[in-house]
Design a protein around this motif. Structure first.
Motif, short mmCIF file in Angstrom:
data_model
loop_
_atom_site.label_atom_id
_atom_site.label_comp_id
_atom_site.label_asym_id
_atom_site.label_seq_id
_atom_site.Cartn_x
_atom_site.Cartn_y
_atom_site.Cartn_z
N UNK A 189 -2.51 9.80 2.47
CA UNK A 189 -3.17 9.06 3.55
C UNK A 189 -4.24 9.92 4.22
N UNK A 190 -3.96 11.21 4.40
CA UNK A 190 -4.92 12.10 5.06
C UNK A 190 -6.20 12.28 4.24
N UNK A 191 -6.12 12.02 2.94
CA UNK A 191 -7.28 12.15 2.06
C UNK A 191 -7.94 10.80 1.77
N UNK A 192 -7.48 9.76 2.45
CA UNK A 192 -7.99 8.41 2.27
C UNK A 192 -7.91 7.98 0.80
N UNK A 193 -6.84 8.40 0.16
CA UNK A 193 -6.59 8.02 -1.23
C UNK A 193 -5.47 6.99 -1.25
N UNK A 194 -5.34 6.31 -2.38
CA UNK A 194 -4.31 5.28 -2.49
C UNK A 194 -3.56 5.34 -3.81
N UNK A 195 -3.88 6.37 -4.63
CA UNK A 195 -3.24 6.49 -5.93
C UNK A 195 -2.76 7.92 -6.15
N UNK A 224 8.03 3.87 1.72
CA UNK A 224 7.48 4.48 2.93
C UNK A 224 6.09 3.92 3.23
N UNK A 225 5.28 3.76 2.17
CA UNK A 225 3.93 3.26 2.35
C UNK A 225 3.56 2.33 1.19
N UNK A 226 3.33 1.08 1.52
CA UNK A 226 2.94 0.10 0.51
C UNK A 226 1.48 0.26 0.10
N UNK A 227 0.74 1.13 0.78
CA UNK A 227 -0.68 1.34 0.48
C UNK A 227 -0.92 2.33 -0.65
N UNK A 228 0.13 2.98 -1.12
CA UNK A 228 -0.02 4.00 -2.15
C UNK A 228 0.66 3.55 -3.43
N UNK A 229 -0.09 3.62 -4.53
CA UNK A 229 0.43 3.29 -5.85
C UNK A 229 0.60 4.58 -6.65
N UNK A 230 1.55 4.57 -7.56
CA UNK A 230 1.73 5.69 -8.48
C UNK A 230 1.31 5.24 -9.87
N UNK A 231 0.42 6.01 -10.48
CA UNK A 231 -0.04 5.74 -11.83
C UNK A 231 0.62 6.77 -12.75
N UNK A 232 1.44 6.29 -13.67
CA UNK A 232 2.09 7.17 -14.64
C UNK A 232 1.21 7.26 -15.88
N UNK A 233 0.94 8.48 -16.33
CA UNK A 233 0.19 8.70 -17.56
C UNK A 233 1.08 9.42 -18.54
N UNK A 234 1.18 8.87 -19.72
CA UNK A 234 1.92 9.57 -20.77
C UNK A 234 1.10 10.78 -21.20
N UNK A 235 1.77 11.89 -21.40
CA UNK A 235 1.05 13.06 -21.88
C UNK A 235 0.57 12.81 -23.30
N UNK A 236 -0.49 13.46 -23.66
CA UNK A 236 -0.96 13.38 -25.05
C UNK A 236 0.11 14.01 -25.94
N UNK A 237 0.23 13.51 -27.16
CA UNK A 237 1.30 13.92 -28.07
C UNK A 237 1.40 15.44 -28.19
N UNK A 238 0.26 16.12 -28.29
CA UNK A 238 0.31 17.56 -28.51
C UNK A 238 0.85 18.35 -27.32
N UNK A 239 1.00 17.70 -26.16
CA UNK A 239 1.52 18.39 -24.96
C UNK A 239 2.86 17.84 -24.50
N UNK A 240 3.48 16.99 -25.30
CA UNK A 240 4.71 16.33 -24.90
C UNK A 240 5.87 17.26 -24.60
N UNK A 241 5.88 18.43 -25.15
CA UNK A 241 6.97 19.40 -24.97
C UNK A 241 6.64 20.44 -23.91
N UNK A 242 5.41 20.47 -23.45
CA UNK A 242 4.89 21.57 -22.65
C UNK A 242 5.30 21.47 -21.18
#
Length: 171
Positions: A81-87, A111-129
């Motif tokens: 919220x302090x950074x005026x971001x929503x994701x 806590x805040x309905x204004x913030x969404x979480x975006x899940x990104x799958x790691x690229x295959x070559x970094x899946x274990x890292x």
């Protein structure tokens, strides 16, 4: 909900790995600006201090004008919220990551309905890292060239009292 082209990518980044950098670069395809937010977590036994982590991240991302590096403590939702971001962007490697991250995302949303979480799958070559695996390999003198940028490798070797000749060139 207001739209924002700013995303927050929080984590401990101890150290930043190619997996983290992959998520950052892919996030820039979606967002105009990404703030890499280094969490101040006194419960973790960190290899690098906050200032060292910030310096390393800035060093490896020095050519990326659309990324800034910051630190925060307290609730992530308040920082967002302090950074005026929503994701909030989070990388997922495995089902075990999802279970934990899903709980955090649900709590943040309650806590805040204004913030969404975006899940990104790691690229295959970094899946274990993970940073902890990289720290362990480096501490034992293993080659971490394919896990972290050169300046991160050098900083880790210095922390562990290793020189280039003491660490394995091929593992």
């Amino acid at each position: 909900m207001p739209h924002s082209r700013i995303a927050i990518y929080p984590g401990s980044f101890d150290p930043i790995t190619y997996g983290h950098l992959d998520i950052i670069k892919r996030s820039l395809r979606i967002f105009e600006h990404v703030i890499v937010a280094v969490a101040r977590n006194s419960q973790k036994n960190a290899l690098f201090g906050i200032d060292e982590r910030i310096a390393l991240i800035r060093s490896v991302l020095k050519d990326e004008q659309r990324v800034s590096v910051d630190t925060f403590s307290g609730l992530l939702i308040d920082y967002v919220a302090s950074k005026n971001a929503h994701v909030v962007v989070r990388g997922l490697r495995a089902i075990s990551d999802f279970e934990y991250e899903f709980q955090i995302a649900q709590m943040n949303n309650s806590i805040s309905h204004d913030v969404e979480t975006l899940f990104m799958m790691t690229s295959v070559q970094y899946g274990y890292l993970s940073s902890s695996i990289v720290r362990e390999v480096c501490s034992l003198g293993g080659n971490v060239d394919s896990f972290v940028p050169a300046e991160v490798k050098a900083a880790m070797q210095k922390k562990y009292g290793l020189t280039g000749s003491q660490s394995a060139d091929s593992v």
